[in-house]
Every structure is written in structure tokens, then in C-alpha cells.
Scaffold this motif. Structure first.
Motif, short mmCIF file in Angstrom:
data_model
loop_
_atom_site.label_atom_id
_atom_site.label_comp_id
_atom_site.label_asym_id
_atom_site.label_seq_id
_atom_site.Cartn_x
_atom_site.Cartn_y
_atom_site.Cartn_z
N GLN A 24 56.41 -74.33 -103.83
CA GLN A 24 55.69 -73.89 -102.64
C GLN A 24 56.64 -73.92 -101.45
O GLN A 24 57.37 -74.89 -101.25
CB GLN A 24 54.48 -74.81 -102.39
N ASP A 26 57.51 -72.53 -97.09
CA ASP A 26 56.92 -72.10 -95.82
C ASP A 26 57.82 -71.11 -95.07
O ASP A 26 57.46 -70.63 -94.00
CB ASP A 26 56.58 -73.29 -94.93
N GLU A 42 56.72 -63.78 -105.07
CA GLU A 42 56.00 -64.67 -104.16
C GLU A 42 54.53 -64.29 -104.05
O GLU A 42 54.19 -63.11 -104.00
CB GLU A 42 56.65 -64.67 -102.77
N ILE A 45 49.74 -67.80 -100.07
CA ILE A 45 48.56 -68.65 -100.09
C ILE A 45 47.85 -68.61 -98.74
O ILE A 45 46.63 -68.54 -98.65
CB ILE A 45 48.97 -70.11 -100.40
N SER A 84 52.28 -70.18 -96.11
CA SER A 84 52.53 -70.99 -97.30
C SER A 84 52.48 -70.04 -98.48
O SER A 84 51.59 -69.19 -98.57
CB SER A 84 51.49 -72.10 -97.44
N ALA A 85 53.45 -70.16 -99.37
CA ALA A 85 53.51 -69.24 -100.50
C ALA A 85 54.12 -69.92 -101.72
O ALA A 85 54.93 -70.84 -101.59
CB ALA A 85 54.34 -68.01 -100.14
N PHE A 86 53.70 -69.48 -102.89
CA PHE A 86 54.37 -69.87 -104.12
C PHE A 86 55.55 -68.93 -104.30
O PHE A 86 55.41 -67.71 -104.18
CB PHE A 86 53.44 -69.74 -105.33
N SER A 87 56.71 -69.49 -104.60
CA SER A 87 57.91 -68.67 -104.74
C SER A 87 58.63 -69.00 -106.05
O SER A 87 58.78 -70.17 -106.39
CB SER A 87 58.86 -68.91 -103.56
N THR A 124 55.45 -73.48 -113.11
CA THR A 124 55.83 -74.65 -112.31
C THR A 124 55.62 -75.93 -113.10
O THR A 124 56.48 -76.82 -113.13
CB THR A 124 55.02 -74.70 -111.00
N CYS A 180 43.67 -71.01 -102.94
CA CYS A 180 44.74 -71.90 -102.51
C CYS A 180 45.08 -71.71 -101.03
O CYS A 180 46.07 -72.28 -100.54
CB CYS A 180 46.00 -71.67 -103.35
N LEU A 240 46.54 -78.63 -103.16
CA LEU A 240 46.79 -77.25 -103.53
C LEU A 240 45.58 -76.36 -103.27
O LEU A 240 45.71 -75.23 -102.80
CB LEU A 240 47.17 -77.19 -105.02
#
Length: 276
Positions: A24, A26, A42, A45, A84-87, A124, A180, A240
Motif C-alpha cells: 500500500q 500514498d 495500481e 483505494i 491510498s493505493a495498492f501498488s 501480497t 477499502c 484495510l
């Protein structure tokens, strides 16, 4: 799809899969993606993110999914401070060849699907287990990475949910992408260009609960899934899924499922990792 998965590297020169980073972010510091840097995937969220080059300008919001191809030279930066992001930053020439076969051949933005978010969480979890020496093999990492590409190919689209008219199903689909994200009724209304009160009225015309009640139920269902299919801690799952505190999450979970998150996990958790 059958491959020889023997050459995997978590941070090195894996021919098939080479994971540079996953987690995660920013984007407090812009990322300058250079040609040959590998794929960037990506999932946003919360907040807004931008991908910019001389040829493209992508503005991503909650629930949007970004693919940056290895040959793309661009800058990825946050457009709002609450980003906020999942990368996932991943490379490997066999992986790139598979992407070409699947026509994942350009940098683009698309609305995300749940299995893409699930794939982020799954890869992950497996990657953390691999690094911890918890019995996960490089073969499993390669398999889930290829599965991830298959999911992306299946959902490749440039149709944006923000362009839809606010219908009960459209609002529901958007809320599904926000489990999320720290969103409220005002943010949902803003996404569709109407007031929060109007969003409630439209949603209640089809469903027996309010949009925020629906979002709470989706988060609890996702929490139950993560308890059984990942090794994330109860605190991490609570954070999360944007519950206000671990205790608040525990209380809601017990009220909905009849047992605490810890007891639910111990009674029902699978003993093997399902990598789909």
C-alpha cells in the motif's frame, strides 16, 4: 497455461517473475517510471492519482485500476493528499511476453473488478509468506502473477463508472469498489454528481438498506474472506477495510457473524493456501 516456474526472484533477476515492490502506497513522492522498469499495477483505494507523460494523462479515483507498461516513460503522482493505493511493481521477460499475448499492450486506466482487488491481496499475502520462509514457493508466486494478468485481460476496459447515471445498480457497483476506501455518503453523491440524500433515495428504491449499510455489510463479508484466506492480522484487516478501530470492527463482526474475528478464523480457516 503451463510454465517452468523455477526462475523466480523477489528482488533480483527472475526471468519469469521479478517482484520489485508490492503493498500500500500514498505517492507522497512522485514516481518517475523509466523505459524498462517493468509493469506498474495500481488500484486506488481512496483519493486521486495521476499518470502523466507527453502522450497520456490518466486521472484515477476510488476503484480505478491503472496499468503502466514497461516501455512507458511517465510520472505517477498523487492528485489529492488522501491518496491510498495498492501498488505492484513487477517484471520478468516471460511475464511481459504473456502480457503481449493477452493484449495488455498499452498504458491505460479502467474501473477495477473485485477479483483484481482480491488478486492484489492474494499476491501480497503469498509474497509476505515467501519472504518469511513460511512454505510458499517461487512457483506459487509465478502462478498467482500469471493469474493476475489473466484477470486484468478479462476486465480490460476504458469505460468509467463516473460516467454512469446514478441507478441503484450503478451505486451498488461503485460501493463494491469502495470497501477499502474511506468514503462517505457525500463522496458517493459527488461521484455521481448528485446529493447524498438523492443517492439514498435512488438506492432505497431497489434495496432494503441504505448505501452505507450495504457498504458495511460488504466490508464484513470481505473481512470474513480475508480471515480465512490470508494471514493478515485482525488489526490489519480492520485498518484495510476502513473500520474506525479494531474494537469497533470486532463488535460489528460478532454482531453479524455470531463470533469474534479470532474465533471465526480458528474454527473455519483453511489449512492450505488456495492460489486460484
Amino acid at each position: 497455461m503451463i510454465l517452468n516456474y523455477s526462475d523466480f526472484s523477489p528482488k533480483g533477476n527472475g526471468k519469469i517473475v521479478n517482484i520489485n515492490s508490492v503493498g500500500q502506497i500514498d505517492r507522497a513522492v512522485p514516481y518517475h517510471h523509466q523505459k524498462g522498469d517493468g509493469f506498474i499495477f495500481e488500484y486506488v483505494i481512496s483519493g486521486e492519482e495521476c499518470v502523466e507523460s507527453p502522450d497520456i494523462l490518466l486521472n484515477a479515483g476510488i476503484g480505478d485500476f491503472i496499468v503502466v507498461r514497461p516501455e512507458e516513460e511517465c510520472v505517477i503522482y498523487r492528485k489529492s493528499r488522501d491518496l491510498s493505493a495498492f501498488s505492484l511493481h513487477i517484471s520478468g521477460f516471460v511475464l511481459e511476453a504473456i502480457a503481449d499475448v493477452l493484449n495488455i499492450d498499452n498504458t491505460y486506466l479502467a474501473p477495477a473488478a473485485f477479483d483484481l482487488l482480491d488478486s492484489f491481496l492474494k499476491i501480497t499475502s503469498l509474497y509476505d509468506k515467501y519472504n518469511a520462509g513460511s512454505g510458499v514457493s517461487g512457483k506459487q508466486i509465478c502462478e498467482i502473477a500469471v493469474s493476475f494478468l489473466l484477470d486484468i485481460a478479462a476486465h480490460k476496459s476504458e469505460v468509467h463508472i463516473r460516467d454512469q447515471r446514478p441507478t441503484p445498480l450503478g451505486i451498488k457497483n461503485y460501493l463494491d469498489l469502495c470497501i477499502c476506501g474511506d468514503v462517505d455518503l457525500e463522496a458517493v453523491g459527488k461521484r455521481f454528481g448528485v446529493t447524498g440524500v438523492h443517492i439514498i433515495r435512488i438506492f432505497r428504491s431497489e434495496f432494503d438498506f441504505t448505501p452505507m449499510q450495504y457498504l458495511k455489510l460488504r466490508r464484513l463479508d470481505k473481512a470474513a474472506e480475508l480471515l480465512l484466506e490470508s494471514d493478515l492480522s485482525i488489526k490489519d484487516i480492520s485498518s484495510l477495510l476502513c473500520f474506525s478501530s479494531t474494537q469497533h470492527f470486532t463488535n460489528l463482526f460478532k454482531e453479524h457473524f455470531g463470533s469474534s474475528p479470532g474465533k471465526f478464523r480458528s474454527l473455519n480457516k483453511k489449512t492450505t493456501v488456495d492460489i486460484g
